[in-house]
Design a protein around this motif. Structure first.
Motif, PDB file in Angstrom:
ATOM      1  N   MET A   1     103.258  66.524  61.956  1.00 54.49           N
ATOM      2  CA  MET A   1     104.251  65.740  62.645  1.00 54.49           C
ATOM      3  C   MET A   1     105.551  66.536  62.700  1.00 54.49           C
ATOM      4  SD  MET A   1     105.708  61.977  61.770  1.00 54.49           S
ATOM      5  CE  MET A   1     107.313  62.306  61.116  1.00 54.49           C
ATOM      6  N   TYR A   2     106.242  66.408  63.788  1.00 53.73           N
ATOM      7  CA  TYR A   2     107.529  67.070  63.937  1.00 53.73           C
ATOM      8  C   TYR A   2     108.438  66.220  64.810  1.00 53.73           C
ATOM      9  CZ  TYR A   2     105.716  68.490  68.496  1.00 53.73           C
ATOM     10  OH  TYR A   2     105.185  68.492  69.760  1.00 53.73           O
ATOM     11  N   GLU A   3     109.711  66.521  64.713  1.00 52.00           N
ATOM     12  CA  GLU A   3     110.706  65.847  65.548  1.00 52.00           C
ATOM     13  C   GLU A   3     111.731  66.895  65.961  1.00 52.00           C
ATOM     14  OE1 GLU A   3     114.181  62.642  64.727  1.00 52.00           O
ATOM     15  OE2 GLU A   3     112.195  62.126  63.955  1.00 52.00           O
ATOM     16  N   ILE A   4     112.054  66.916  67.244  1.00 50.40           N
ATOM     17  CA  ILE A   4     113.030  67.862  67.779  1.00 50.40           C
ATOM     18  C   ILE A   4     114.037  67.083  68.606  1.00 50.40           C
ATOM     19  CG2 ILE A   4     113.395  69.921  69.194  1.00 50.40           C
ATOM     20  CD1 ILE A   4     110.361  70.492  68.842  1.00 50.40           C
ATOM     21  N   SER A   5     115.310  67.333  68.359  1.00 53.05           N
ATOM     22  CA  SER A   5     116.354  66.721  69.177  1.00 53.05           C
ATOM     23  C   SER A   5     117.474  67.738  69.354  1.00 53.05           C
ATOM     24  CB  SER A   5     116.878  65.432  68.530  1.00 53.05           C
ATOM     25  OG  SER A   5     117.455  65.705  67.274  1.00 53.05           O
ATOM     26  N   ILE A   6     118.317  67.476  70.335  1.00 48.10           N
ATOM     27  CA  ILE A   6     119.465  68.355  70.565  1.00 48.10           C
ATOM     28  C   ILE A   6     120.733  67.527  70.698  1.00 48.10           C
ATOM     29  CG2 ILE A   6     118.137  70.210  71.662  1.00 48.10           C
ATOM     30  CD1 ILE A   6     119.217  69.197  74.378  1.00 48.10           C
ATOM     31  N   ASN A   7     121.852  68.165  70.423  1.00 51.58           N
ATOM     32  CA  ASN A   7     123.164  67.605  70.682  1.00 51.58           C
ATOM     33  C   ASN A   7     123.881  68.619  71.558  1.00 51.58           C
ATOM     34  OD1 ASN A   7     125.931  66.988  70.629  1.00 51.58           O
ATOM     35  ND2 ASN A   7     125.726  65.919  68.677  1.00 51.58           N
ATOM     36  N   PRO A   8     123.869  68.406  72.893  1.00 56.59           N
ATOM     37  CA  PRO A   8     124.494  69.374  73.797  1.00 56.59           C
ATOM     38  C   PRO A   8     125.991  69.566  73.536  1.00 56.59           C
ATOM     39  CG  PRO A   8     123.094  67.854  75.018  1.00 56.59           C
ATOM     40  CD  PRO A   8     123.217  67.321  73.621  1.00 56.59           C
ATOM     41  N   ASN A   9     126.685  68.519  73.093  1.00 61.41           N
ATOM     42  CA  ASN A   9     128.118  68.644  72.817  1.00 61.41           C
ATOM     43  C   ASN A   9     128.391  69.607  71.664  1.00 61.41           C
ATOM     44  OD1 ASN A   9     128.807  66.829  74.863  1.00 61.41           O
ATOM     45  ND2 ASN A   9     128.583  65.078  73.495  1.00 61.41           N
ATOM     46  N   LYS A  10     127.518  69.613  70.674  1.00 62.29           N
ATOM     47  CA  LYS A  10     127.652  70.537  69.546  1.00 62.29           C
ATOM     48  C   LYS A  10     126.879  71.829  69.789  1.00 62.29           C
ATOM     49  CE  LYS A  10     128.535  67.282  65.836  1.00 62.29           C
ATOM     50  NZ  LYS A  10     128.161  66.875  64.467  1.00 62.29           N
ATOM     51  N   ASN A  11     126.123  71.872  70.903  1.00 60.47           N
ATOM     52  CA  ASN A  11     125.285  73.027  71.227  1.00 60.47           C
ATOM     53  C   ASN A  11     124.345  73.323  70.050  1.00 60.47           C
ATOM     54  OD1 ASN A  11     124.449  74.962  73.134  1.00 60.47           O
ATOM     55  ND2 ASN A  11     125.723  76.540  72.202  1.00 60.47           N
ATOM     56  N   ARG A  12     123.623  72.271  69.632  1.00 59.88           N
ATOM     57  CA  ARG A  12     122.803  72.352  68.425  1.00 59.88           C
ATOM     58  C   ARG A  12     121.432  71.729  68.644  1.00 59.88           C
ATOM     59  NH1 ARG A  12     126.186  70.436  63.831  1.00 59.88           N
ATOM     60  NH2 ARG A  12     127.016  72.522  64.137  1.00 59.88           N
ATOM     61  N   ILE A  13     120.436  72.343  68.005  1.00 64.78           N
ATOM     62  CA  ILE A  13     119.087  71.804  67.993  1.00 64.78           C
ATOM     63  C   ILE A  13     118.759  71.387  66.559  1.00 64.78           C
ATOM     64  CG2 ILE A  13     118.014  74.096  67.724  1.00 64.78           C
ATOM     65  CD1 ILE A  13     115.662  72.977  69.467  1.00 64.78           C
ATOM     66  N   TYR A  14     118.104  70.247  66.435  1.00 64.62           N
ATOM     67  CA  TYR A  14     117.679  69.716  65.143  1.00 64.62           C
ATOM     68  C   TYR A  14     116.143  69.679  65.130  1.00 64.62           C
ATOM     69  CZ  TYR A  14     122.491  68.031  64.951  1.00 64.62           C
ATOM     70  OH  TYR A  14     123.856  67.949  64.964  1.00 64.62           O
ATOM     71  N   VAL A  15     115.569  70.212  64.070  1.00 67.94           N
ATOM     72  CA  VAL A  15     114.118  70.261  63.947  1.00 67.94           C
ATOM     73  C   VAL A  15     113.727  69.699  62.579  1.00 67.94           C
ATOM     74  CG1 VAL A  15     112.100  71.769  63.861  1.00 67.94           C
ATOM     75  CG2 VAL A  15     113.987  72.316  65.395  1.00 67.94           C
ATOM     76  N   ARG A  16     112.757  68.791  62.583  1.00 65.17           N
ATOM     77  CA  ARG A  16     112.216  68.271  61.327  1.00 65.17           C
ATOM     78  C   ARG A  16     110.699  68.479  61.366  1.00 65.17           C
ATOM     79  NH1 ARG A  16     110.169  63.325  59.845  1.00 65.17           N
ATOM     80  NH2 ARG A  16     110.907  62.404  61.771  1.00 65.17           N
ATOM     81  N   LEU A  17     110.207  69.212  60.374  1.00 63.77           N
ATOM     82  CA  LEU A  17     108.771  69.475  60.275  1.00 63.77           C
ATOM     83  C   LEU A  17     108.218  68.784  59.042  1.00 63.77           C
ATOM     84  CD1 LEU A  17     108.631  73.288  61.022  1.00 63.77           C
ATOM     85  CD2 LEU A  17     107.574  71.494  62.375  1.00 63.77           C
ATOM     86  N   GLU A  18     107.097  68.099  59.230  1.00 59.83           N
ATOM     87  CA  GLU A  18     106.385  67.513  58.102  1.00 59.83           C
ATOM     88  C   GLU A  18     104.984  68.113  58.097  1.00 59.83           C
ATOM     89  OE1 GLU A  18     106.914  63.273  57.833  1.00 59.83           O
ATOM     90  OE2 GLU A  18     109.081  63.484  57.709  1.00 59.83           O
ATOM     91  N   THR A  19     103.951  67.334  58.039  1.00 63.53           N
ATOM     92  CA  THR A  19     102.599  67.875  58.034  1.00 63.53           C
ATOM     93  C   THR A  19     102.185  68.251  59.453  1.00 63.53           C
ATOM     94  OG1 THR A  19     102.045  66.499  56.141  1.00 63.53           O
ATOM     95  CG2 THR A  19     100.208  67.439  57.370  1.00 63.53           C
ATOM     96  N   VAL A  20     101.916  69.529  59.662  1.00 67.81           N
ATOM     97  CA  VAL A  20     101.517  70.027  60.977  1.00 67.81           C
ATOM     98  C   VAL A  20     100.000  70.029  61.051  1.00 67.81           C
ATOM     99  CG1 VAL A  20     101.606  71.981  62.564  1.00 67.81           C
ATOM    100  CG2 VAL A  20     103.619  71.383  61.208  1.00 67.81           C
ATOM    101  N   GLN A  21      99.479  69.314  62.025  1.00 67.11           N
ATOM    102  CA  GLN A  21      98.033  69.188  62.225  1.00 67.11           C
ATOM    103  C   GLN A  21      97.512  70.340  63.093  1.00 67.11           C
ATOM    104  OE1 GLN A  21      96.374  66.686  60.733  1.00 67.11           O
ATOM    105  NE2 GLN A  21      98.235  65.703  59.998  1.00 67.11           N
ATOM    106  N   THR A  22      96.218  70.528  63.098  1.00 70.42           N
ATOM    107  CA  THR A  22      95.577  71.540  63.937  1.00 70.42           C
ATOM    108  C   THR A  22      95.928  71.285  65.399  1.00 70.42           C
ATOM    109  OG1 THR A  22      93.764  71.734  62.372  1.00 70.42           O
ATOM    110  CG2 THR A  22      93.354  72.543  64.604  1.00 70.42           C
ATOM    111  N   GLY A  23      96.394  72.328  66.080  1.00 77.11           N
ATOM    112  CA  GLY A  23      96.746  72.229  67.493  1.00 77.11           C
ATOM    113  C   GLY A  23      98.185  71.830  67.757  1.00 77.11           C
ATOM    114  N   GLU A  24      98.909  71.388  66.746  1.00 77.35           N
ATOM    115  CA  GLU A  24     100.284  70.942  66.949  1.00 77.35           C
ATOM    116  C   GLU A  24     101.275  72.092  67.116  1.00 77.35           C
ATOM    117  OE1 GLU A  24     102.000  66.731  65.313  1.00 77.35           O
ATOM    118  OE2 GLU A  24     101.376  68.176  63.820  1.00 77.35           O
ATOM    119  N   GLY A  25     100.949  73.267  66.588  1.00 75.76           N
ATOM    120  CA  GLY A  25     101.854  74.407  66.674  1.00 75.76           C
ATOM    121  C   GLY A  25     102.217  74.771  68.096  1.00 75.76           C
ATOM    122  N   GLU A  26     101.227  74.818  68.969  1.00 72.60           N
ATOM    123  CA  GLU A  26     101.473  75.148  70.378  1.00 72.60           C
ATOM    124  C   GLU A  26     102.356  74.109  71.054  1.00 72.60           C
ATOM    125  OE1 GLU A  26      98.579  76.551  73.452  1.00 72.60           O
ATOM    126  OE2 GLU A  26      97.355  76.875  71.644  1.00 72.60           O
TER     127      GLU A  26
END
Length: 91
Positions: A1-26
């Motif tokens: 599982m993962y979560e990705i979000s951005i804040n364009p005003n801060k010019n920032r990307i936020y990434v949260r990685l938990e358990t990555v399942q087969t095929g999720e990397g791509e």
């Protein structure tokens, strides 16, 4: 599982990685590319890997590619949340 979000005003990307399942990397890499396309060079990243694990060790192969892609796209700085105490200042 993962979560990705951005804040364009801060010019920032936020990434949260938990358990990555087969095929999720791509899928993760594809979404990272789409989100970074919305940011400007010089963007910063916050990566929470405190609960990161791989169900399939082969899925770890994409991690260095993603980091290289982010650097090539203009990432200025990255902060990693590891969940481990790394300094006497951290409480």
């Amino acid at each position: 599982m993962y979560e990705i979000s951005i804040n364009p005003n801060k010019n920032r990307i936020y990434v949260r990685l938990e358990t990555v399942q087969t095929g999720e990397g791509e899928l993760f890499f594809s979404e990272i590319k789409k989100k970074i396309a919305q940011l400007k060079p010089g963007f910063t990243a916050v990566s929470d890997i405190s609960k990161f694990s791989l169900m399939d060790p082969a899925e770890g192969a994409w991690s260095s590619e993603i980091l290289q892609f982010m650097a090539d796209a203009g990432m200025a700085k990255v902060a990693r949340v590891t969940g481990m105490k790394t300094s006497s200042i951290v409480k």
